[in-house]
Design a protein around this motif. Structure first.
Motif, PDB file in Angstrom:
ATOM      1  N   SER A   1     -13.094  -2.658  13.214  1.00  0.00           N
ATOM      2  CA  SER A   1     -12.289  -2.091  12.506  1.00  0.00           C
ATOM      3  C   SER A   1     -12.259  -0.425  12.878  1.00  0.00           C
ATOM      4  O   SER A   1     -13.114   0.065  12.640  1.00  0.00           O
ATOM      5  CB  SER A   1     -12.468  -1.895  10.999  1.00  0.00           C
TER       6      SER A   1
ATOM      7  N   CYS B   1      -2.328  -4.313   9.485  1.00  0.00           N
ATOM      8  CA  CYS B   1      -2.085  -3.075   9.014  1.00  0.00           C
ATOM      9  C   CYS B   1      -2.717  -2.938   7.554  1.00  0.00           C
ATOM     10  O   CYS B   1      -2.591  -1.743   7.162  1.00  0.00           O
ATOM     11  CB  CYS B   1      -0.397  -3.122   8.530  1.00  0.00           C
TER      12      CYS B   1
ATOM     13  N   ARG C   1      -2.510  -1.633  15.258  1.00  0.00           N
ATOM     14  CA  ARG C   1      -2.817  -2.452  14.035  1.00  0.00           C
ATOM     15  C   ARG C   1      -2.209  -3.929  14.250  1.00  0.00           C
ATOM     16  O   ARG C   1      -2.784  -4.812  13.795  1.00  0.00           O
ATOM     17  CB  ARG C   1      -2.531  -1.613  12.923  1.00  0.00           C
TER      18      ARG C   1
ATOM     19  N   GLU D   1      -3.317   8.097  12.837  1.00  0.00           N
ATOM     20  CA  GLU D   1      -3.138   6.649  13.373  1.00  0.00           C
ATOM     21  C   GLU D   1      -2.873   6.724  14.825  1.00  0.00           C
ATOM     22  O   GLU D   1      -3.038   5.662  15.705  1.00  0.00           O
ATOM     23  CB  GLU D   1      -2.403   5.614  12.726  1.00  0.00           C
TER      24      GLU D   1
END
Ligand code: PLP
Length: 308
Positions: free
Chosen positions: A13, A163, A51, A38
């Protein structure tokens, strides 16, 4: 970027940093605002599109399909992200692009990059595009290719799952988490993974079906939508928004995109000024990326959106 990095990133992740967003409008009203970068996850497959692809690419590999097919408009961040990721993973991909008139024009910077990354572009009429998976071009392609279909904007259950990895336990301290809403997949992922806090989606496309679509993925009631009022609408950034993005870049060093993140921040500032913001003073904004679209935006609208 070394393809190995993204290959490895797939397995783990990724966590984006929260950067303080220092604007006088916030401090004057007693707000503390951070922005989650992000947009820094990957230069092209950036932000929420990264994502949303993560688990879909895994599913594609397990599906036995020979190519990934998806949909997007001419400046689509989603198409750009799919093409970039597929190039790095050596996956064949097809982009169904809205607007058959584009087939006879030079490619805009977004589509050119998609093509350079090996995406096969197929232009269809707006009427056929609206039919998505049921369109005749998709049916024809399916006769000769085993395809993995990814919906417009990349939103499906696996995208929403991706997400849910945006927020981390440290983000529990924020009263409110804000994101821009296109299809609502990102909002659903945030809502499903949030702590005891509220998720506010800034809805930029007029589409009455969006709340119901969000509810098909969001398992909680901890979210609200704010309709975009102050600004002319999706992709129609006016001079005021260009000036605002330039101001934010000068003040903070953060480049926003014209379609999603700049309108979101513009409206947040407006609501704080007007005292119509009711979701608390500790705010986390998600920078969902989209800066790849700036070049095309500037040539299409003859605007001077800033860049770094
Ligand atoms: C696609 C996109 C969004 C909207 O995401 P949804 O999950 O479709 O709501 C927001 N910001 C950026 C930069 C995007 O590219």
């Amino acid at each position: 970027m070394n393809p190995l990095f993204l290959g490895m990133a797939l397995l783990q992740s990724l966590i984006a940093i929260n950067q303080p967003l220092i604007l006088p409008e916030f401090s004057q009203h007693g707000f503390s605002v951070h922005i989650k970068r992000e947009d820094m996850l990957h230069p092209l497959a950036s932000g929420n599109k990264w994502r949303k692809l993560k688990y879909n690419i895994e599913a594609f590999k397990q599906s036995g399909a020979k190519a990934l097919l998806t949909f997007g408009g001419a400046y689509s961040n989603h198409l750009a992200a799919v093409a970039a990721w597929c190039a790095q993973e050596n996956i064949s991909c097809i982009g169904i692009v809205r607007g058959d008139e584009l087939a006879h024009k030079p490619l805009n910077p977004t589509l050119e990059k998609c093509q350079q990354n090996g995406m096969q572009l197929v232009f269809v009429s707006r009427a056929e595009y609206a039919q998505k998976e049921q369109g005749k071009t998709v049916h024809e392609l399916q006769r000769t290719h085993v395809l993995y279909l990814l919906p417009e904007g990349g939103t499906n259950a696996l995208a929403v799952k991706g997400c849910t990895e945006i927020l981390t336990p440290e983000d529990a301290n924020f009263d409110a988490v804000c994101c821009a809403v296109g299809t609502g997949g990102t909002l659903a992922g945030l809502a499903n993974s949030a702590a005891d806090q509220h998720i506010i989606g800034f809805q930029l496309v007029k589409d009455a079906t969006i709340p119901a679509r969000i509810r098909t993925f969001a398992t909680r009631e901890n979210w609200s939508l704010v309709q975009h009022a102050a600004y002319k609408g999706y992709a129609q950034a006016d001079a005021q928004l260009v000036a605002f993005a330039t101001y934010v870049l000068q003040q903070t060093g953060i480049l926003l995109d014209p379609i999603y993140t700049a309108p979101m921040l513009f409206q947040l500032v407006q609501m704080i000024r007007d005292n119509t913001w009711t979701f608390g003073t500790k705010i986390l904004l998600i920078h969902t990326g989209g800066t790849q679209a700036i070049e095309g935006f500037n040539s299409k609208y003859a605007r001077q959106w800033p860049s770094i």
